[in-house]
Design an enzyme around this catalytic site. Structure first.
Site: not given
Ligand code: TRP
Ligand code: ZN
Length: 896
Positions: A125, A265-267, A269, A301-302, A305, A324
């Site tokens: 992302e 912070g985190a993603m 996936n 949060h993650e 999602h 978000e």
């Molecule tokens: N979608 C992620 C969140 O809000 C945000 C995020 C994580 C992100 N890594 C990133 C956005 C790198 C842009 C680039 O939980």
């Molecule tokens: Zn998010």
């Protein structure tokens, strides 16, 4: 490749693609400097769109081979574009195979495939997938993925990707492989892989419907004892989403992986959340209560999602707040519920208020300034140059406030019905914010057309309020007005729907039952009024004495309330308002008024003193034993410096700092006996546990130390030294250290050295050590400036410009949280800022752009500071090869 001055992308230009991808089969031959990626795309023509080529985006890729249905396309059928390729395809379906080579080790941007501590990690992302392979890299292209990873067994014993593990095995030459399949179609931004040397904490859990799922938290060796809290948080999140929204985990396996180099912070996936170590790792000796809290909310949060973002995703990046804002709202509600549950029935309301106050603080300190500056944008922007610049406080935090207003207007049940309808219509699809609000409207039989303006208008609305008491007929008329100031590109604003939660307080402090004109009898004591026009009157009847209004209870809308209240009335509400948020807010308003008056006097070289009435009001709130310590810690904390600067015109960081120093010292000295008594009473006995009640006591105690140290109180400083030395957990140790550092006491240097010696091999704890020094105030006028220390720390063995956590801790803290030192009158901070932004941009544009934003509101500062800042902004903008990320930020900052 991206060009230097990126073109502007407009929301109105969205068009579906003529070709999409149904399935993708990916193969990675992982190598640090030459990874070969093989991709087979099953492409399908979109029958609803006029014929056209297959559009593939690619960035920093070396194309080795491209075939269509097994053959190389004719030269004319394949066109190279600035940011990818275009391929003409015939018929309704085609198989496109692409081989690319990439260099993970050279990838310092942390977007795409990169190395961290020798392992391979991805971040896709928003547009990182195109740095891995050519693909229609847009969120509205949802495909089914199978992924094969091949890597050196020694270097990468663990091979992970989204979904379920199909098979794994040995290969010749010390290599091995694993094959994964994700059963759910997903956009490319949710793809992830990890190939690294990791260990796992596992738990089995049952979903509400009785399916067994495997939960995993993957960390580096030696960190297993820090993974438990993340695991607990994950289980709590699962239960909460089942209970609150009837949403279950849809996979057999859910993985969290911690990585030390990560931009955010985190993603989320799919099935393979990748986290910054900061939001996973915690044990009492290394993490504070606040760290524990953050981990819980980021894990939630993650996880949330998975439904709001993954099962239903965004049609295009302008819709980012669809996932978000909604997911932040969900994690805020989750944290509030967790706090309330731990607090028990009696203290639940106060516990919830503490969380709400935290959220409001963030909104005011980060989002309000953004909404008043050159980057101001609606929660759904109309245009951008670089999407990475739009992961903002507006999209996230104001976005969450907009969802919260829907929740307030529709009620818990109505909101839940809207969510259910949203999923029933859009599960598995890529949709827009309109789709979400339409579902809310339909499920509740409400017209939300006007409400949609919250998605379209930037700027913080001003809510004006005036009350008129009519003693003759016992009525009180509240006149509410609204207007939103112009923002860049948006001069005219229309009236919004603003839910205003109102209470009327009787002279004895009790809440009055509210009866609006025309109603037959009084009702609840807090009512939500809906302000829909520029001006509206609400007449309350049946009152026996003039009430004191308490407006925007629970902070019911993300607006600035403009209500004239004298000091006496603020003190009254500080003492009596039944709404804890408003009680806190009254204290904040009073403090703001006092601080800005002090700053005005001190800035003009006049003598200044803190008003006695304020000290009295502050003291009674901070020492009210009927209130729970966590709430008192909120009430006794002064407004954020960043928010205060925003309220000052022109912003004068030196004068503000002088005012804050005086206020800290005065409150420390005048309330010394109270603070010391708190320090006697509050310590938590027994072994550390992360529990809100204990955390509240620790927070209030640490704040007491901070006031005492700022005042140079000997007993307080001695106590801070003692507590620092004897601490049994990081919250106590760091709290004592912070108090010493924010004081004129020479003990600060010894304490910093001792802290460093103890944690010299612990990257996350060292982040705290860097940040504390970068945020240090000068408590004696002749002390050396903080910039000298920051520059020296750049050369510390543990510091690295390549690690975002280090950059945010040292430079981020200095630029964003230490305005008086950053804006030193000699301009040295500004030159340093430009040097750092330029140095960072060459490695990592996303991180550089975040640092660049520290000066976007430069026009609000004094003329002398503006004159010092402008040439540095211009110097950065003139840098050769500047990224679109930084160029958008600086370009907008300099625009007239
Ligand atoms: N979608 C992620 C969140 O809000 C945000 C995020 C994580 C992100 N890594 C990133 C956005 C790198 C842009 C680039 O939980
Ligand atoms: Zn998010």
């Amino acid at each position: 490749m991206k060009t230097e001055h990126a073109p502007t992308i407009h929301r109105a230009d969205y068009r579906p693609l003529p070709w999409t991808v149904e399935r993708i089969d990916l193969h990675f031959n992982l190598d640090p400097t030459a990874t070969v990626v093989t991709s087979r795309l099953n492409c399908v023509r979109n029958p609803e769109v006029e014929a056209g080529p297959l559009r593939l985006w690619g960035d920093t890729l070396e194309c080795l081979l491209l075939t269509v249905d097994g053959a190389e396309p004719a030269a004319a059928a394949l066109r190279e574009l600035e940011d990818g390729l275009e391929v003409d395809l015939a018929g309704e379906r085609a198989v496109v195979e692409i081989h690319t080579r990439i260099d993970p080790q050279a990838n310092t941007t942390l977007s795409g495939l990169y190395l961290s501590n020798g392992g391979f990690f991805t971040q896709c992302e928003a547009e990182g997938f195109r740095r891995i392979t050519y693909f229609p890299d847009r969120p509205d292209v949802m495909a089914r993925y199978t992924v094969t990873l091949e890597a050196d067994r020694e270097r990468c014993p663990v091979l992970l990707s989204n979904g379920n593990l199909l098979e794994q095995g040995e290969l010749p030459g010390g290599r091995h492989y694993a094959r994964w399949e994700d059963p759910f179609p997903k956009p490319s931004y949710l793809f992830a892989l990890v190939a690294a040397r990791l260990v796992v904490l596992e738990r089995k859990a049952q979903t509400a419907s009785g399916r067994e799922v495997l939960l995993q938290v993957w960390v580096e060796e030696g960190n297993l004892d820090r993974a438990g809290h993340a695991m607990d948080s994950l289980i709590h999140s699962m239960r909460w989403d089942e209970r609150t929204f009837g949403l279950e985990l849809d996979l057999d396996r859910f993985m969290i992986v911690a990585v030390a180099d990560f931009n955010m912070g985190a993603m989320e996936n799919k099935g393979l959340n990748i986290f910054n170590t900061k939001y996973v790792l915690a044990k009492p000796d290394t993490a504070t209560d606040v760290d524990y809290e953050h981990i819980e909310s980021v894990v939630a949060h993650e996880y949330f999602h998975n439904w709001t973002g993954n099962r239903v995703t965004c049609r295009d990046w302008f819709q980012l707040t669809l996932k978000e804002g909604l997911t932040v709202f969900r994690d805020q509600q989750f944290s509030a519920d967790m706090l309330a549950e731990a607090a028990g029935e009696e203290d639940a309301a106060s516990a919830r208020a503490v969380k709400r106050i935290d959220d409001v603080r963030v909104l005011r300190a980060a989002q309000f300034p953004e909404d008043a500056g050159p980057m101001a944008h609606p929660i759904r922007p109309d245009s951008y140059q670089e999407i990475n610049n739009f992961y903002t406080a507006t999209v996230y935090e104001k976005g969450a406030e907009v969802i919260r207003m829907l929740h307030t207007l529709l009620g818990t049940e109505g909101f839940r019905n809207g969510m259910d309808l949203y999923f029933s219509y859009h599960d598995g699809k890529a949709v827009t914010c309109d789709d979400f609000v339409d579902a809310m409207a339909e499920a509740n039989g409400r017209d939300l057309d006007q409400f949609m303006r919250w998605y379209a208008q930037a700027g913080t609305p001003r809510l004006g309020a005036r009350g008129e008491w009519n003693a003759a007929d016992g009525s009180y008329t509240l006149r509410l007005t609204q207007h939103t100031p112009p923002t860049p590109g948006q001069a005219e604003k229309l009236p919004l729907v603003i839910p205003v939660a109102v209470g009327l307080i009787a002279p004895d402090g009790s809440d009055l039952p509210l009866q609006l004109e025309g109603e037959s009898q009084p009702g609840a004591s807090t009512r939500v009024l809906e302000l829909k026009t520029a001006e509206q009157r609400f007449r309350f009847v049946g009152l026996s004495a003039e009430p004191v209004p308490s407006l925007l209870r629970g902070f019911s809308a993300p607006v600035l309330l403009e209500l004239e209240e004298d000091d006496e009335r603020l003190a009254f509400r500080m003492a009596k308002d039944s709404d804890p948020c408003n009680r806190w807010d009254a204290a904040q308003r009073y403090a703001e008024r006092v601080i800005l008056a002090l700053a005005a006097d001190l800035g003009q070289g006049r003598a200044a003193a803190v008003p006695e009435a304020f000290i009295r009001a502050f003291r009674s709130l901070a020492t009210d034993e009927a209130l729970d310590p966590a709430f008192r810690a909120q009430a006794a904390a002064l407004p954020a410096e960043g928010y205060l600067l925003e309220r000052m015109s022109p912003a004068d960081p030196a004068a503000l700092r002088a005012a804050l120093r005086l206020l800290y010292a005065t409150l420390g000295e005048r309330l010394a006996a109270d603070w010391l008594a708190l320090c006697e009473r509050l310590p938590v006995a027994g072994e550390y546990r992360y529990h809100p009640a204990d955390a509240g006591r620790r927070a209030l105690l640490n704040l007491a130390l901070r006031y005492l140290a700022a005042a140079g109180n000997e007993a307080g400083l001695a106590l801070a030294r003692q507590r620092f030395g004897a601490a049994g957990n990081m919250t106590d140790r760091f709290g004592a250290l912070a108090a010493l550092v924010q004081s004129a006491s020479p003990a600060r240097e010894d304490a910093l050295a001792a802290f460093h010696a103890r944690y010299k091999d612990d990257a996350l704890v060292l982040d705290k050590w860097f940040s504390l020094q970068a945020g240090a105030w000068r408590w004696q006028d002749d002390a050396p400036g903080t910039l000298l220390r920051v520059k020296a720390l750049l050369d510390d063995a543990a510091f690295s410009l390549s690690n975002p956590n280090k950059v945010y801790s040292l430079l981020g803290t200095f630029f964003r949280a230490n305005p008086a030192e950053f804006h030193a009158a000699d301009g040295s901070g500004h030159v340093f800022w430009a040097d750092m932004v330029i140095a960072l941009d060459a490695r990592n544009p996303q991180v550089a752009a975040r640092m660049a934003r520290a000066l976007e509101n430069w026009r609000r500062y004094t003329p002398a500071l503006q004159a010092s800042i402008r040439p540095q902004l211009e110097r950065v903008l003139a840098t050769k090869g500047l990224s679109p990320d930084v160029s958008e930020v600086i370009g907008k900052a300099l625009q007239d």
